[in-house]
Write an enzyme that holds these catalytic residues in place. Structure first.
Site, mmCIF file in Angstrom:
data_model
loop_
_atom_site.group_PDB
_atom_site.id
_atom_site.type_symbol
_atom_site.label_atom_id
_atom_site.label_comp_id
_atom_site.label_asym_id
_atom_site.label_seq_id
_atom_site.Cartn_x
_atom_site.Cartn_y
_atom_site.Cartn_z
ATOM 1 N N CYS A 175 0.838 -1.203 0.000
ATOM 2 C CA CYS A 175 0.000 0.000 0.000
ATOM 3 C C CYS A 175 0.875 1.257 0.000
ATOM 4 C CB CYS A 175 -0.991 -0.062 1.152
ATOM 5 S SG CYS A 175 -2.497 0.822 0.766
ATOM 6 N N HIS A 188 -3.601 -5.233 0.691
ATOM 7 C CA HIS A 188 -3.001 -5.772 1.917
ATOM 8 C C HIS A 188 -3.052 -7.307 1.917
ATOM 9 C CE1 HIS A 188 -2.410 -1.990 4.086
ATOM 10 N NE2 HIS A 188 -3.461 -1.572 3.398
ATOM 11 N N GLU A 204 -1.359 -9.310 3.569
ATOM 12 C CA GLU A 204 -1.158 -9.891 4.906
ATOM 13 C C GLU A 204 -2.480 -10.271 5.561
ATOM 14 O OE1 GLU A 204 -0.831 -6.744 4.083
ATOM 15 O OE2 GLU A 204 -1.198 -5.326 5.719
HETATM 16 N N1 GLN Z 1 -2.109 6.588 2.820
HETATM 17 C C1 GLN Z 1 -2.206 5.848 1.599
HETATM 18 C C2 GLN Z 1 -3.578 6.005 0.966
HETATM 19 O O1 GLN Z 1 -4.496 6.421 1.594
HETATM 20 C C3 GLN Z 1 -1.883 4.396 1.818
HETATM 21 C C4 GLN Z 1 -2.846 3.675 2.698
HETATM 22 C C5 GLN Z 1 -2.321 2.385 3.234
HETATM 23 O O2 GLN Z 1 -1.112 2.174 3.206
HETATM 24 N N2 GLN Z 1 -3.175 1.535 3.747
HETATM 25 O O3 GLN Z 1 -3.739 5.693 -0.185
#
Ligand code: GLN
Length: 541
Positions: A379, A513, A515
């Site tokens: 992310c 994600h 994980e």
């Molecule tokens: N802050 C980033 C976004 O909002 C990444 C979010 C995250 O890593 N879950 O896109």
């Protein structure tokens, strides 16, 4: 017939009620039962989505897009049953639903009160969306005696009556502290906690007692006498060195047998082979690798719960121990990366929000790219790897993310419209913060001949998202010319889902994600592959 097991906690918080519930779910499953786990959270936030990870640990995201309590992660990892929006509720959600109904006029004429309106809403939640499960395990957050927990305790008390003893059971988790000067495990806090529970009308059927050593029979009898339970229903929950030992340990202490006895059901012994195999690998790995996790919330490991577990699962897949080296990314804004990262076998930059520490994450990506150390960006970790490549490979000097303010070259920007299941989803910059991100499972298509395609061994994946910003497709060809390719996209082609550097031993960034979907008995392919690359790297240095 679905039976309900309510799990409450006493004496102190942080006894691992979530893990205990998850492990009980796993042993019941091993006896052939179908289970589902639920969590009732007494805090007033509608969901944990807007809370700092330092307050509440990780926010676990379900396939159907709920931002939920991290215990749902334990439930999924121990049972493999995918949690849903309907498996976690908070005081905030209960109240906002009841108030919305009151405004609509659903209760015209009535005075809305905690009992029965709030408690009814809680009961409806507990009983809703039950299919053919044999057991619903329902954990109540917090500790008995907490003011905000009272409506939940009242609701489960009522449910106990309504369902009857053959369909409901109350398990209370307590602590027996060992007092070295007395040389004894002390039962008094447990007695007091049960008294508190009985004060709200709940007589526990079984006490699960955390202790750092075997509870002597005499102590068990004493607890049984004072707390009004059968002596066999005082079960030790011993401290163990791996969380994956808990199901086996509970079984050895007779937990599942006592639960079956309570409900009058007979089954053959549970088949715990799955857990024995995992434990064997966790306890006797053939080697080890060190992974640096360069993040922002490294002061509280619960903030990265699923991540740490998924890395362990990657180790299970490769029969190695994974040593986690947590590094606060802000360190790299003051100090050189080399002294911290030299010698690690892989670098992982996890998800995160906000500007603090991002330049350090970018520095970590530079180190990994230049030194050919396996890099896994998740992310925000993917977004920063793309910014890094834009700046340092493609020479786009002003590259940045609009999350941190206006920038000349918005490599990462806010996307205001996209598709989910054929429907348009929208958001805008000034909208509510809670529940408005790209949330939950989205489909992605993997490009032929990419590394990611080999890793997943399929061309379509469904992974869970939680973010507001997206990598900007407009920079794709510039980045590709310099060696970073977008190797997966959303089905409509507008959202980049995965980037990789084919000429690097292992450099992958994912917008989702992974994980959250890894299990000890089914390690996520990306974590398996990342740790495999780390093992290869460890043989080179
Ligand atoms: N802050 C980033 C976004 O909002 C990444 C979010 C995250 O890593 N879950 O896109």
């Amino acid at each position: 017939m679905t039976r309900f097991i309510f799990i409450t906690g006493g004496v102190v918080s942080s006894l691992g009620k979530g893990l205990a519930s998850a492990a009980l779910g796993a042993v019941l499953q091993a006896r052939g039962f179908k289970v589902r786990l639920r969590k009732l959270d007494p805090y007033i936030n509608v969901d944990p989505g807007t809370m700092s990870p330092y307050q509440h640990g990780e926010v676990f995201v379900t396939d159907d897009g709920a931002e939920s309590d991290l215990d749902l992660g334990h439930y999924e990892r121990f049972t493999g049953v995918h949690a849903r929006q309907s498996d976690n509720v908070t005081t905030g959600r209960i109240y906002s639903d009841v108030i919305a109904r009151e405004r609509r006029g659903d209760y015209l004429g009535a005075t809305i009160q905690v009992i029965p309106h709030i408690t009814d809403a809680i009961k409806t939640f507990v009983l809703a969306n039950v299919e053919d499960e044999d057991f619903i395990l329902c954990e109540i957050g917090g500790t008995v005696g907490d003011i905000e927990g009272l409506p939940f305790f009242e609701a489960i008390r009522q449910l106990g009556n309504e369902l009857g003893r053959d369909r409901s059971m109350f398990i209370h988790l307590t602590l027996l502290p060992y007092i070295p000067t007395a040389g004894e495990l002390k039962t008094k806090p447990t007695q007091h906690s049960v008294k508190e529970l009985r004060g709200v009308g709940i007589q526990p059927d079984l006490l699960l007692c955390r202790a750092d050593r075997i509870i002597p029979e005499g102590e068990k009898k004493k607890i049984a006498l004072f707390c009004n339970v059968r002596p066999e229903a005082v079960v030790s929950a011993l401290d163990v060195d791996s969380i994956y030992k808990v199901p086996i340990s509970y079984h050895e202490q007779g937990l599942d047998e006592q639960v079956c006895r309570h409900f009058g059901i007979e089954t053959p012994k549970p088949n715990l082979e799955r857990w024995e195999k995992i434990l064997e690998r966790v306890i006797k790995p053939e080697g080890e690798v060190t992974i640096a996790i360069v993040g922002k919330y490294t002061g509280l490991l619960d903030a990265y719960k699923s991540l740490a577990e998924a890395l362990t699962h990657g180790g299970i897949a490769n029969n190695v121990r994974v040593i986690l080296n947590w590094i606060d990314s802000e360190v790299f804004e003051r100090e050189d990366t080399v002294s911290h990262l030299d010698g690690v076998n892989g670098i992982l930059v996890p998800g995160g929000f906000g500007e603090r520490g991002v330049e350090g994450k970018i520095a970590a990506a530079t180190f990994a790219r230049e030194r050919e150390v396996p890099y896994f960006g998740i992310c925000l970790g993917m977004q920063m790897a793309v910014v890094e490549a834009a700046r340092n490979l493609a020479g786009i000097k002003g590259a940045g993310s609009t999350e941190f303010g206006p920038c000349d070259e918005p490599i990462v920007g806010l996307l205001t419209e996209w598709q989910k299941d054929g429907k348009k989803e929208t958001r805008d910059e000034n909208g509510d913060k809670g529940g408005t991100m790209r949330l939950g499972a989205y489909e992605a298509r993997l490009q032929d001949n990419s590394r990611i395609r080999q890793i997943y061994n399929t061309d379509t994946i469904f992974e869970r998202h939680r973010h507001r910003y997206e990598v900007n497709l407009a920079y794709e060809s510039q980045l590709a010319k310099h060696g970073m390719v977008f190797s997966a996209r959303s089905p409509d082609g507008i959202l980049p889902e995965i980037v990789e550097i084919p000429d690097h031993p292992w450099f992958i960034g994912v917008q989702f994600h992974p994980e959250l979907k890894s299990k000890p008995f089914d390690p996520h392919p990306l974590f398996g592959s990342f740790i495999e690359a780390a093992v290869t790297q460890s043989r080179l240095v």
